[in-house]
Design an enzyme around this catalytic site. Structure first.
Site, PDB file in Angstrom:
ATOM      1  N   SER A 173      -9.610   2.451   2.974  1.00  0.00           N
ATOM      2  CA  SER A 173      -8.734   3.172   2.093  1.00  0.00           C
ATOM      3  C   SER A 173      -7.813   2.261   1.275  1.00  0.00           C
ATOM      4  CB  SER A 173      -7.868   4.152   2.895  1.00  0.00           C
ATOM      5  OG  SER A 173      -7.082   3.454   3.816  1.00  0.00           O
ATOM      6  N   LYS A 218       0.850  -1.195   0.000  1.00  0.00           N
ATOM      7  CA  LYS A 218       0.000   0.000   0.000  1.00  0.00           C
ATOM      8  C   LYS A 218       0.885   1.244   0.000  1.00  0.00           C
ATOM      9  CE  LYS A 218      -3.875   2.040   2.628  1.00  0.00           C
ATOM     10  NZ  LYS A 218      -4.723   1.874   3.828  1.00  0.00           N
ATOM     11  N   SER A 237      -9.782   0.105   7.147  1.00  0.00           N
ATOM     12  CA  SER A 237      -9.216   0.212   5.806  1.00  0.00           C
ATOM     13  C   SER A 237      -8.549  -1.033   5.249  1.00  0.00           C
ATOM     14  CB  SER A 237      -8.213   1.372   5.764  1.00  0.00           C
ATOM     15  OG  SER A 237      -8.884   2.583   5.988  1.00  0.00           O
TER      16      SER A 237
END
Lengths: 498, 98, 502
Positions: free
Chosen positions: A152, A77, A176
């Protein structure tokens, strides 16, 4: 070979059936084939990944003893600092920034010889539940490209679901990791707060953020969990204790005699019918596997969302102050006669997206003189109450469970203009972060009404992460029996399928 | 019902060093009316007898020894600098007092 | 309307508040392992943490905690069983995170005091200054303002930032308000900062060099009519870089406030900057609209709960309070007040004590250090401590003089030699061939020679005219190349000439 589990890939590598270079190349090819549609990646490190892979193959050829996941590729990420590689956090304000250092998570990945394919898309600075807040365009759910992959960490979960990587790293502040896992039919785990180092994790909400493993199976997640977790002297909030034995738990999956607590408040009318149906089924399967299902109540959970949307913005308003155009990142407005102040103000206006600015202002307000007690101060008290609720609940049950989120993947753009509606996606995941305990989401099936993935959330007490993996593995095995094949087999075939 | 005016938001934007347009300020003020109402719920249960949590875990006394560790090289330190001069970060004129 | 200081204190009474920042002398920074060495090339002592790169995290320096607790104990504070770090949020380019990690409502030390003594018209008077709190925070980077006239921030075109200093541990010592000093406010403030400096130095936690910035003082002053209860508006004066400036700044501010008030004006609550050259203050940031720092507990750090046993160990190891030590030494060495003050002013107390501890006579030690050696230091324009001569050297020299192996005059040559780097005293003596001619035989030979050469003068002495001996003694000294002990020569000569000095 890209449709295998990480564990199977690792076994093949050890057996010499494939090389890491070939495996990595296969994934790079897959990314090239499908990522124009999925847009999971913001940066693909072709050269670096192949070099890493070659180095691992060389080590293996020499007969060196390697870690369990050595040579297996992974998607990272874009909120984690990786030295020399662009790290944007999904924001324009960090476009092109290359950190001069590695986060501890990346250092651990490298130590374990896991190959990092590239950086995945995310809501800007981890603020969001759909990845629509990325400054670089949304990621598309491989199950239905018109829908969100969650947020997210939508990029990481989409990459897994699209078989672009067998492993991924996400971060979870209010859900997330777990919510994207739920809506993409993958597995995502938020370890106990402090279980994985935050050094190099660009901070959104410091007392809630936690990096965690994402994968397609519970065992894969466990293997990755053990590779990245552990005490870090560079993170004063990391726990100095042995990493919970999650791999052993994932391999065992024996839940006989375990008490599984269903949280009354994390279910009900706000939850889509299909979501609730799959949840009930999963409970039945666990009961059949020998667990005892009990009901628990957490009356303060209804305040969790409100408290979260005070604490997180407050901490982020301070954490994001460093993005001021002075030392790194975007700088605009540096013309003749401009002051540092005006450059700062203009850069932050242009460099931050709408949701980030909204939360910074909200946080500034919640902390400001005269309002602190009513807002931030009160929210931190609610946090105590939520922790107490969990403590009481864990006296009655070994793990707690709920649907991961109220709905399946909604359409891109559907909730973009309604912040409050967007925030409701996290209603079941947020309490976990507030108390610092562990939370996992694994696929529990597809909703009848739309054929989209549904997630089952398992919550375990502080530093008892192995319990999540135990129950998760049990459920996964039962579901696999029921389905006859992994859930992701039902996802639309993309990119010519390999 | 708590609400913020456009000017209130402007003050906050000033504190947060964000140069917002008038429209943004107005929009935010409107949004906040709804958001603040929702988050103000925390006051319902935040009694005086409840202690505030600032850390999820009861850790104490986490220190590091007073030992020097290699720093970044100046090149690494300045690698992201939008502007630099003489091995220092170059920034536009600072108006505020030091 | 310019008022005299006397006019000011006849009408108003001052209330003081002093904030002192101390830079600790730890090896590494407050929250990271970067070196703290002064004067390094710019941005060579920085890392992700002190540069506030995205993702970096602070970790507390254990030594800094220890030093702060020691400071608190030395200032008679209570050490908080539980204290926390907090974020102080504001934007400024020299502060990389745009918040400073400091402490807010839970500082590590509270409620202490410092006693000072000053000279007043009625003789020495004691004042107790109460310390409200001692807390920890971090220093900022350094900015260089380019393009303006004087290198100051006004009119500069741009600035250059060096973050080597960012993150160095700072301890802030804040007094409670100090009323009741009357016209002695400037002296009391100066005495407080001086005493603080001595205490900190004795603890060994900081260089406490005001000129270098490792000890910084901000002085808050307000005036109220004598006898009034309500406090006046205060101003804060920064950039006070020496003890003398503390005194001058407070005196200046008292006059400025009084002039404003007398003219019917209002004192503005603001930050002012002290100007060394004029002794006046210049207006800086207006504090009317106090900046909202939005303090909240630092989520990246966990609370500090110092172990009670550890605190007691530190307390037991505290050095003697400087003022008590000074009194003790003065008594032990029987030093008159004036000489004692001279030693303190010249900052030679430690070095003299060290010499005495090695066995040298206190008066002689003092004479050497304050006299000859200080003179040499002044001539070379260096600090006493930077000379190559040590207390051990001086002690050795004193011993050699006592043993009669050196005269005072010869001893001076040895001192010179040691300072010039020729080695320890015994080495200098050997290298230069310095030797008191003690050998009676050699002396007598010289004496006889001189008496023969200056027979007339010798006769004068024989006949009782003692002053004439001076010339003979001088000649003998010359004969022995100055290496005879003049007193011994005199004694032997007189005896030789049939005289004695009773």
């Amino acid at each position: 070979m890209i449709r295998n589990n990480a564990a199977d890939m690792a076994a093949k590598l050890v057996a010499g059936e494939i090389t890491s270079v070939a495996l990595t190349q296969a994934h790079l090819d897959r990314i090239e084939a499908v990522d124009t549609d999925v847009h999971a990646f913001l940066h693909i490190d072709t050269e670096g990944a192949l070099a890493q892979a070659a180095a691992v193959d060389a080590k293996r050829a020499k007969g060196e003893k390697l870690s369990p996941l050595a040579g297996v590729p992974l998607a990272l990420k874009d909120v984690m600092a990786q030295k020399g590689i662009p790290t944007t956090c999904g924001s324009k304000i960090l476009e092109g920034w290359r950190p001069p250092y590695d986060s501890t998570v990346v250092a651990n990945l490298k130590k374990n010889d896991i190959v990092i394919l590239g950086k995945t898309n995310m809501d800007e600075f981890a603020m969001g539940s759909s990845t629509e807040n990325s400054a670089y365009g949304p990621t598309h759910n491989p199950w239905d490209l018109t829908r969100i992959p969650g947020g997210s960490g939508g990029g990481s979960s989409a990459a897994l679901a699209a078989f672009e990587a067998p492993l991924a790293i996400g971060t979870d502040t209010g859900g997330s990791i777990r919510q994207p896992a739920a809506v993409t039919g993958t597995v995502g785990v938020k370890p106990t707060y402090g279980g994985v180092s935050r050094y190099g994790l660009v901070a959104f909400s410091s007392s809630l953020d936690q990096a965690g493993p994402c994968a397609r199976t519970v065992l894969d997640a466990a293997l990755l969990h053990e590779a990245i977790a552990g005490h870090d002297p560079k993170d004063a909030t990391s726990i100095n204790a042995p990493v919970p034995q999650v791999v052993a738990a994932a391999k065992s999956g024996d839940v006989r005699g375990m008490k599984i607590g269903v949280v009354k408040e994390l279910n009900g009318d706000g939850y889509q019918a299909g979501v609730r149906a799959r949840f009930e089924e999963s409970l039945e399967l666990l009961a059949k596997a020998g667990a005892e299902i009990v009901e628990v109540s957490a009356p303060n959970f209804e305040y969790a969302l409100a408290a979260y949307y005070l604490i997180a913005p407050s901490e982020c308003s301070s954490n994001l102050a460093r993005f001021d155009a002075m030392r790194y990142g975007l700088r605009v407005g540096d013309v003749d006669g401009a002051s540092a102040e005006s450059v700062m103000n203009l850069t932050r206006e242009v460099g931050f997206g709408k949701e980030v600015k909204r939360r910074i202002i909200l946080g500034t307000y919640a902390l400001s003189s005269g309002y602190y007690d009513a807002y931030y101060g009160s929210a931190q008290k609610v946090r105590t109450l939520i922790t107490q609720d969990f403590t009481r609940a864990f006296e009655k049950a070994d793990v707690l469970v709920s649907p991961t989120c109220p709905t399946t993947a909604f359409k891109i753009g559907e909730k973009a203009n309604d912040p409050l509606a967007m925030y409701l996606n996290d209603i079941a995941t947020i309490p976990v972060n507030m108390a610092g305990i562990g939370g996992m989401s694994l696929p529990s099936g597809l909703a009848d009404e739309d054929g989209l993935p549904v997630g089952f959330q398992i919550m375990s007490p502080v530093m008892k992460d192995e319990r999540m993996y135990l129950v998760g593995a049990a459920l996964e095995a039962a579901l696999l029996s029921k389905w006859g094949a992994p859930l992701l087999d039902k996802a639309p075939v993309m990119g010519g399928g390999r | 019902m708590s609400s913020l005016s456009r000017d209130d938001v402007a003050k906050l934007a000033g504190l947060a060093r964000i140069e917002m347009s008038d429209q943004e300020l107005v929009d935010l003020a409107n949004e906040f009316t709804v958001i603040l109402d929702a988050v103000a719920r925390v006051q319902e249960v935040a009694g005086a007898d409840v202690e505030a949590t600032s850390h999820p875990l009861p850790l104490r006394n986490i220190f590091r020894p007073d030992v020097v560790v290699p720093s970044l090289t100046p090149e690494e330190a300045l690698s992201g600098a939008p502007a630099q001069e003489e091995q220092r970060f170059r920034v536009p004129q600072i108006l505020g007092e030091e | 309307m310019t008022l005299s200081y006397d006019e000011v204190v006849a009408k108003y009474e001052p209330v003081l508040g002093l904030e002192v920042h101390v830079e600790l002398n730890t090896n590494s920074k407050m929250f990271c392992g970067c070196s703290t060495i002064f004067g390094a090339e710019p941005n060579t002592q920085t890392c992700p943490v002190c540069l506030a790169l995205p993702g970096a995290l602070p970790v507390v320096n254990e030594k800094a905690i220890e030093s702060t607790i020691k400071i608190g104990l030395a200032l008679n504070c209570s050490i908080a069983p539980f204290s926390r770090f907090a974020r102080k949020n504001y934007f400024y380019p020299d502060m990389p995170k745009n918040f400073q990690i400091s402490q807010y409502d839970e500082p590590i030390c509270v409620d202490g005091y410092v006693d000072v003594e000053i000279e007043t018209d009625e003789g020495p008077k004691k004042f107790r200054i109460e310390v409200e709190r001692v807390h920890m925070e971090e220093d900022t980077g350094k900015s260089l303002h380019v393009g303006g006239a004087t290198g100051r921030i006004h009119g500069a075109e741009y600035s250059l930032l060096d973050y080597n200093r960012a993150g160095i541990p700072l301890v802030e010592i804040v007094t409670k308000i100090v009323p009741g000093t009357g016209k002695y406010a400037p002296e009391v403030a100066k005495a407080y900062v001086a005493e603080l400096r001595d205490i900190l130095r004795s603890l060994g936690v900081s260089d406490v060099k005001m000129e270098q910035g490792s000890l910084r003082c901000d002085a808050n002053v307000s005036l109220r009519l004598i006898g009034a209860e309500k406090l006046g508006t205060r101003s804060e004066t920064k950039n006070v870089n020496s003890l003398r400036s503390v005194e001058r700044a407070i005196r200046g501010e008292m006059i400025r406030h009084a002039e404003l008030l007398n003219a019917g004006g209002r004192v503005v609550q603001e930050t002012r900057h002290f100007q060394e050259d004029t002794g006046l203050t210049r207006s800086g940031r207006s504090k009317e609209q106090a900046e909202d720092y939005r303090y909240f507990p630092e989520p990246d750090l966990v609370p500090v709960a110092p172990d009670a046993a550890w605190i007691e160990t530190l307390r037991a190891a505290l050095p003697e309070r400087p003022s008590i030590r000074r009194k003790r030494l003065q008594e032990a060495w029987a030093v008159p007040d004036k000489e004692m003050a001279a030693m303190i002013n010249a900052d030679v107390l430690d070095i003299v004590e060290a010499t005495v501890l090695l066995g040298a006579d206190p008066t002689k030690s003092r004479t050497w250090w304050l006299g000859e050696i200080s003179r040499i230091a002044n001539d070379k324009d260096v600090a006493l401590a930077d000379l190559a001569i040590t207390p051990a050297d001086v002690a050795e020299i004193v011993a050699l003089v006592n043993a009669g192996e050196l005269t005072d005059k010869l001893a001076r040559q040895v001192v010179e030699g040691v300072i010039a780097g020729e080695g320890k005293p015994s080495e200098v003596v050997a290298k230069r061939g310095i030797k008191v001619v003690n050998d009676d035989g050699a002396l007598m030979a010289a004496i006889e020679k001189v008496c023969a050469e200056q027979a007339e003068t010798a006769d004068k002495v024989r006949n009782g005219h003692l002053p004439a001996a001076g010339a003979l003694i001088g000649a003998v000294m010359k004969e022995t190349k100055g290496q005879a002990d003049a007193a011994k020569v005199r004694a032997l000569l007189l005896t030789h000439l049939g005289q004695s000095e009773g």
